[in-house]
Each structure stands twice: as C-alpha cells, then as structure tokens.
Design an enzyme around this catalytic site. Sequence first.
Site, PDB file in Angstrom:
ATOM      1  CG  ASN A  38       4.460   4.913   1.059  1.00 40.56           C
ATOM      2  OD1 ASN A  38       4.530   5.048  -0.150  1.00 40.56           O
ATOM      3  ND2 ASN A  38       5.057   3.912   1.697  1.00 40.56           N
ATOM      4  CG  ASP A  65      -1.952   1.080   1.215  1.00 39.10           C
ATOM      5  OD1 ASP A  65      -1.831   1.999   0.386  1.00 39.10           O
ATOM      6  OD2 ASP A  65      -2.873   1.037   2.039  1.00 39.10           O
ATOM      7  CG  HIS A  66       4.526   1.707  -1.163  1.00 40.75           C
ATOM      8  ND1 HIS A  66       5.820   2.149  -1.144  1.00 40.75           N
ATOM      9  CD2 HIS A  66       4.447   0.721  -0.240  1.00 40.75           C
ATOM     10  CE1 HIS A  66       6.510   1.456  -0.239  1.00 40.75           C
ATOM     11  NE2 HIS A  66       5.695   0.580   0.314  1.00 40.75           N
ATOM     12  N   GLY A 124      10.628  -5.624  16.455  1.00 39.52           N
ATOM     13  CA  GLY A 124      11.343  -5.691  17.725  1.00 39.52           C
ATOM     14  C   GLY A 124      10.395  -6.032  18.861  1.00 39.52           C
ATOM     15  CB  SER A 155       4.231   2.186  12.788  1.00 38.79           C
ATOM     16  OG  SER A 155       5.492   1.639  12.440  1.00 38.79           O
ATOM     17  N   GLY A 156       3.983   2.407   9.300  1.00 39.02           N
ATOM     18  CA  GLY A 156       4.174   3.211   8.106  1.00 39.02           C
ATOM     19  C   GLY A 156       5.607   3.619   7.822  1.00 39.02           C
ATOM     20  CD  GLU A 157       6.730   1.838   4.441  1.00 39.96           C
ATOM     21  OE1 GLU A 157       5.930   2.467   3.722  1.00 39.96           O
ATOM     22  OE2 GLU A 157       6.685   0.616   4.598  1.00 39.96           O
ATOM     23  CE  LYS A 215      16.672  -9.489  12.572  1.00 38.57           C
ATOM     24  NZ  LYS A 215      16.822  -8.133  13.168  1.00 38.57           N
TER      25      LYS A 215
END
Length: 321
Positions: free
Chosen positions: A110, A37-38, A174, A105-107, A194
């Site tokens: 975008n 979703d960008h 994390g 939580s997004g970038e 991981k």
Amino acid sequence: MIKVGYTMMTEQAGPRQLVEDVVRAEGVGFDFSVASDHYFPWLDEQGHAPYVWSVLGAAAQATSTIPLMTYVTCPTFRYHPVVVAQKAATMQLLSEGRFRLGLGSGENLNEHVVGRGWPAVSVRQEMLTEAVQIIRRLFDGGYVTHHGEHFQVEAAKLWDRPDTPPPIGLAVSGRDSCELAGRLADVMIAVEPKSKLVSMFEAEGGRGKPKVGQIPVCYDTDRERAVSRALEQFRWFGGGWKVNSEIPGTAGFDAASQFVRPEDVAASIPCGYSVDDFVEAVRPYAEAGFTEVALVQVGGDAQQPFLDWAEKALLPALREL
C-alpha cells in the site's frame, strides 16, 4: 466473554456495500467493527480498494452504536501523521466517540505508491514511534512544531478536536512492537492468537487494556464452494507478516501463493456452516488473553448470508467463549 467484531474488508467490496454491510452488522449484534486501510487489494481476484476514511465517515452517519476502528492505518508514508491526527479527530466527532485509531508500520503493498521506497523494519518502527508521538501531541491541543529524524511539523493544530481523543491501537508481531505498544498505545492489535504477544504487551504497560485480534472465516451452505472462494481470495494469508509486509503488488502475492492448495486454506480458515468449526477457530484468541476478535467473512458478495447466519447461530455460540 470475548467481544466479537465485524470487518469491513475494503479489499473485497466497494464503498456503498461496505457501509450497507456494517449497518446490517450493527443490527445483528456485532460488538464493534474494524476496517482495513488499503490502496491495493492483496490479489486481483479481490478487486477493490476504496478510500477507507470516506467509508468510515459514511458508516459513522449510517450507524448509531457500533464502535468503528481502522485495522490498521500506516501514519508514515501515504499519510503524514498530522493528517492522520486530523482524520481521526474528525472521525471521533462524526461517530460521537465511537472511533479507535488503529495504527501499524504498514505494508509495501500500500505504501509503495508514493515512491518513497521501503526501508528496513527497524526504520519503519522508528517512524511509527515518532508518528504516534506527533499524533498524541495534536490530540492534546494547541500548536505543534516538531523537527524529528523522520518528520517535520510546522505550527500544526487540530481546530476540530474532540473532548475525548480516540484511543490509539498499535499492531504487534514481536517483542519490539509489543514494547512500543505497551508504552504508547491504548489498545493492542494482532492477527495471530499468541499468548506471548499479550504477556509482552502487558509487561510493558498494557495490563488491563483491550487486546484485539482478527480471523478470516468463510461461511457458505456449500463447504466446497466456501473452500474454493477462500483459496481464490485469501490464499495470500498464510505468508505471515514478515512476507506480507514486503511484497509490493498483487502479482507478487499471486506468485508467492501459487502453490497453496485448497486443503491448506481449509486447515487455516474455517469454511462452511459448522458453528463448532468457527467457534474452535476463535477459541485460541480467547485462551491467549485477547479481549476482542474481529471476523473477516471471505468474499464481498457473501456478506448478507453470513450476517443472517451470524445473528441466528454464530454470535450466540461465540458469546459462550
């Protein structure tokens, strides 16, 4: 046996091709599909960023069995959580129960477009927690009014609501995000194999729930050409989540990846046509405890050869994991 998914990579193909490709992916036997979703591609060379919710609606009508999922939607900046809840409920109805709502939580890449700034990661996690709680309440039915620290909701209600709401997945990287996902999510989402992510998620309530990973691959009958394409379009991938979530535009990703070499890309992305190489790249996810992994074929113009090869050679081999 790990489930194998197909990624509708909206950054590298237009909307009609994305739908055509997922129809073909269903036909060759992929177990599920995810879609990014960008608003921006990562790099100019990728060249695309259609509105994924329109693509998903079209895909729901063009397919009949393959599950669909956002990977992932940010419900806190470009979209208000009440709008995300409406989108997801509609998708669940259109797909007749095949949709999962993947959230993160997004970038900055975008979300900067709406001009609200880009707060610290701790604030973004607070916003995500509040957003998920709002979405859950709307899925439950009835009117929702919410006056929170980050969001205001006034008498919202979903008028077209599926009997079974879409499962919610949360992206983790994390301890804090694993704790949040374990409490609030039905699915764990990660882009790194991981085992500690799996164990932390399970310890916080995620035991027995699906755990979905993702990995880029670059099939081509010419390995050198595959490496060149992966360098051109996916050299940003090695930056890691802490870097990739902060850069606001394609020029920044181009600058951050300018010293990435072909051998660096080839070391992290299986390139060429060796089934064994692709299987070995996926294996760490299976060994870490992931139940599903979605493949990203690098290059929007290379889907059909990849899908044909996947049907004949790759998927049967991956079923053995």
